[in-house]
Design an enzyme around this catalytic site. Structure first.
Site, PDB file in Angstrom:
ATOM      1  N   ASP A  43       2.306 -28.526  29.733  1.00  0.00           N
ATOM      2  CA  ASP A  43       2.781 -27.375  30.495  1.00  0.00           C
ATOM      3  C   ASP A  43       3.676 -26.445  29.672  1.00  0.00           C
ATOM      4  OD1 ASP A  43       4.991 -28.972  30.336  1.00  0.00           O
ATOM      5  OD2 ASP A  43       5.219 -29.287  32.496  1.00  0.00           O
ATOM      6  N   ASP A  44       3.865 -26.738  28.388  1.00  0.00           N
ATOM      7  CA  ASP A  44       4.579 -25.799  27.519  1.00  0.00           C
ATOM      8  C   ASP A  44       3.614 -25.147  26.512  1.00  0.00           C
ATOM      9  OD1 ASP A  44       4.089 -28.040  26.005  1.00  0.00           O
ATOM     10  OD2 ASP A  44       6.116 -28.249  25.220  1.00  0.00           O
ATOM     11  N   ASP A 132      -1.730 -39.103  25.745  1.00  0.00           N
ATOM     12  CA  ASP A 132      -2.544 -38.553  24.653  1.00  0.00           C
ATOM     13  C   ASP A 132      -2.893 -39.625  23.632  1.00  0.00           C
ATOM     14  OD1 ASP A 132       0.093 -38.711  23.801  1.00  0.00           O
ATOM     15  OD2 ASP A 132       0.192 -36.658  23.035  1.00  0.00           O
ATOM     16  N   HIS A 156       4.784 -27.670  19.593  1.00  0.00           N
ATOM     17  CA  HIS A 156       6.175 -27.352  19.273  1.00  0.00           C
ATOM     18  C   HIS A 156       6.684 -28.177  18.090  1.00  0.00           C
ATOM     19  CE1 HIS A 156       6.410 -30.959  21.778  1.00  0.00           C
ATOM     20  NE2 HIS A 156       7.569 -31.201  21.209  1.00  0.00           N
TER      21      HIS A 156
END
Length: 215
Positions: A43-44, A132, A156
């Site tokens: 969600d980022d 994942d 990120h």
């Protein structure tokens, strides 16, 4: 969100169990949908749909394909629990959910014995790793299908300021590194205060006709 939002009834925590619960529902929902590709992003992430479609159109969804980008420079090592007193070491590559990953329908169907009907969560418990990693364990560790690495996926965990040619990247992310903002370097109509993730600026670069984008 309309009909696109599904309440998973999973915990909102960022625990291994909560993440695996959500991935299990994602997998079962995909299998039931009849769609060609299963793509998971965190969600980022910002998903750039056009290059994603272009990338996947170069493959056949009926083949065994696992596409994404690892976050490590080596295979992850884990312990597979085979019973109360039996275990063995396993090594495999996995595509980080922080950058996004895609699995073809042909391969997703082969994952069913370990992922279907909610079994994904119990498989995750066998190796005590997050969602994942568990996808990579099933695909590489159990099915023997190698990860196809794509530099077009970004998390990120990398220096996002070095990412260029934004029009052709599949995913982007944001975060902080040592209290410093880690985002794509992009001049836009929005200030850093208005758009700290730079996602609004990215969207207006890609889709300038969007009504809320400055003219």
């Amino acid at each position: 969100m309309g009909g696109h939002l599904i309440n998973s009834n999973c915990s909102s925590a960022h625990s291994r169990q909560a993440l695996s619960c959500k991935m299990a529902l994602e997998y079962d929902t995909f299998i039931a949908s009849g769609k060609k590709w299963f793509c998971h992003v965190d969600d980022d992430n910002y998903v750039n749909v056009r290059p994603l479609v272009k990338l996947l159109s170069g493959y056949r969804h009926s083949d065994d394909l696992y596409v994404g980008r690892p976050s490590l420079d080596r295979p992850i090592e884990a312990t597979e629990r085979l019973g109360p007193s039996r275990a063995k070491p396993v090594r495999f590559w996995f595509a980080t959910g922080g950058a996004g990953l895609c699995v073809s329908r042909g391969l997703a169907l082969k994952m069913a014995p370990w992922a279907g009907g909610g079994r994904f969560t119990s498989t995750a418990e066998r190796i005590r790793l997050p969602d994942d990693c568990t996808v990579g364990y099933i695909i590489e560790g159990l099915l023997g299908v190698p990860l196809i690495r794509s530099p077009l996926f970004h998390s990120h965990l990398e220096s996002l300021g070095l990412v260029s040619d934004i029009h052709n990247q599949v995913t982007l992310s944001y975060g902080t590194v040592e209290s410093k903002r880690n985002t794509v370097s992009l001049r836009g109509a929005f200030s850093l205060e208005e758009d700290p993730t730079r996602f609004r600026s990215v969207h207006c670069l890609l889709y300038p006709e969007t009504p809320w984008c400055p003219r």
